[in-house]
Motif scaffolding. Structure first.
Motif, PDB file in Angstrom:
ATOM      1  N   ARG A  20      15.674 -58.726  68.410  1.00 42.33           N
ATOM      2  CA  ARG A  20      16.734 -59.630  68.853  1.00 42.33           C
ATOM      3  C   ARG A  20      17.760 -58.833  69.657  1.00 42.33           C
ATOM      4  O   ARG A  20      17.879 -57.618  69.485  1.00 42.33           O
ATOM      5  N   ARG A  61      24.342 -49.152  61.587  1.00 42.19           N
ATOM      6  CA  ARG A  61      23.592 -49.980  60.650  1.00 42.19           C
ATOM      7  C   ARG A  61      24.496 -51.099  60.148  1.00 42.19           C
ATOM      8  O   ARG A  61      25.607 -50.838  59.670  1.00 42.19           O
ATOM      9  N   ASP A  62      24.024 -52.335  60.243  1.00 46.79           N
ATOM     10  CA  ASP A  62      24.790 -53.469  59.753  1.00 46.79           C
ATOM     11  C   ASP A  62      24.871 -53.412  58.226  1.00 46.79           C
ATOM     12  O   ASP A  62      23.853 -53.242  57.547  1.00 46.79           O
ATOM     13  N   ARG A  63      26.059 -53.516  57.685  1.00 48.26           N
ATOM     14  CA  ARG A  63      26.253 -53.349  56.245  1.00 48.26           C
ATOM     15  C   ARG A  63      25.559 -54.423  55.425  1.00 48.26           C
ATOM     16  O   ARG A  63      25.090 -54.162  54.314  1.00 48.26           O
ATOM     17  N   GLU A  64      25.498 -55.634  55.956  1.00 48.36           N
ATOM     18  CA  GLU A  64      24.907 -56.732  55.193  1.00 48.36           C
ATOM     19  C   GLU A  64      23.400 -56.826  55.395  1.00 48.36           C
ATOM     20  O   GLU A  64      22.641 -56.841  54.427  1.00 48.36           O
ATOM     21  N   SER A  65      22.964 -56.895  56.633  1.00 50.71           N
ATOM     22  CA  SER A  65      21.531 -57.064  56.900  1.00 50.71           C
ATOM     23  C   SER A  65      20.750 -55.760  56.819  1.00 50.71           C
ATOM     24  O   SER A  65      19.525 -55.786  56.680  1.00 50.71           O
ATOM     25  N   ARG A  66      21.446 -54.623  56.937  1.00 48.69           N
ATOM     26  CA  ARG A  66      20.849 -53.289  56.977  1.00 48.69           C
ATOM     27  C   ARG A  66      20.065 -53.042  58.257  1.00 48.69           C
ATOM     28  O   ARG A  66      19.367 -52.032  58.396  1.00 48.69           O
ATOM     29  N   GLU A  67      20.152 -53.946  59.215  1.00 51.01           N
ATOM     30  CA  GLU A  67      19.511 -53.736  60.502  1.00 51.01           C
ATOM     31  C   GLU A  67      20.215 -52.626  61.275  1.00 51.01           C
ATOM     32  O   GLU A  67      21.422 -52.455  61.155  1.00 51.01           O
ATOM     33  N   ARG A  69      21.501 -51.474  64.746  1.00 50.85           N
ATOM     34  CA  ARG A  69      21.900 -52.112  65.996  1.00 50.85           C
ATOM     35  C   ARG A  69      22.244 -51.046  67.037  1.00 50.85           C
ATOM     36  O   ARG A  69      23.095 -50.204  66.815  1.00 50.85           O
TER      37      ARG A  69
END
Length: 234
Positions: A20, A61-67, A69
């Motif tokens: 995405r 790293r996104d804290r919630e999704s762990r993705e 970016r």
């Protein structure tokens, strides 16, 4: 998302696809880019697709999704999901991060007291130490100790443990301000056999000799007993 930077921190180019792309960044199926964390900066890189070249200025790293970016502020447009891309790491910058990060582990061996914080960039690294009363730091002695461990060219290994096992070995956790996530089933340990063993999520060189000679740039007071030691690649 897979994390190729852990499987092979020396890989420089990766063929992958877009998952995405939105205003928060570009997410790929796999990545070579280490995300900001543990005192180590996020990687920069170049992403190429047909007729497109994007500069990754930072990786988070996104804290919630762990993705993970990839920040591409000058994209000029969004890449559709499924787009085939080639990701080329800014290797010189990453390699300097690896050299300095491994050197900071050696610094924590030369000064065997609790660490209260640390950080690094592609030029310098620093650790803050909570010194016992009466202990003094000698710049020349520290520099000699680090460079001796570098010259000895010790191997640097990654081994895995569990949060439960690490709880039983609290002495391995050197950094007082950053406790590893002990609830996880797997935690990475950086092992320099016979020299040092501690949890760490960063990327490291394969042998200490790869660091090259370093110098102690300065020692600063950061409180009554807190001392900051800054090292730099010579």
């Amino acid at each position: 998302m897979q994390e190729q930077f852990y499987r092979d921190p020396y890989q420089r180019v990766l063929e992958t696809r877009v998952l995405r792309h939105d205003e928060q960044g570009l997410v790929l199926e796999d990545t070579l880019c280490y995300p900001l964390g543990g005192g180590q900066p996020g990687d920069s890189a170049t992403i190429r697709a047909t007729g497109v070249e994007l500069k990754v200025t930072d990786t988070r790293r996104d804290r919630e999704s762990r993705e993970i970016r990839h920040q591409v502020p000058d994209a000029g447009g969004l890449l559709p999901p499924g787009t085939a891309v080639s990701l080329e790491l800014d290797w010189e910058r990453r390699h300097r991060h690896m050299r300095i990060h491994t050197c900071l582990h050696l610094l924590s061996v030369v000064i065997p007291v609790p660490v209260t914080g640390g950080n690094l960039n592609d030029e310098t690294g620093r650790l803050d130490f909570n010194l016992p009363e009466g202990m003094e730091l000698d710049k020349a002695v520290i520099e000699e100790g680090i460079n001796r461990l570098i010259t000895e060219n010790h191997p640097v290994e990654i081994i895995m443990t569990s949060g439960e096992a690490l709880k039983a070995q609290p002495e391995l956790i050197k950094t007082m301000s950053c406790t590893p996530p002990l609830e996880l089933p797997e935690i990475r340990l950086v092992n320099i056999p016979g020299v040092d063993l501690q949890p760490c999520g960063g990327t490291h060189v394969a042998r200490t000799g790869e660091i090259g000679r370093v110098e102690v740039r300065k020692i600063e007071n950061k409180g009554a007993r807190n001392k900051r030691v800054v090292i730099a690649l010579a």
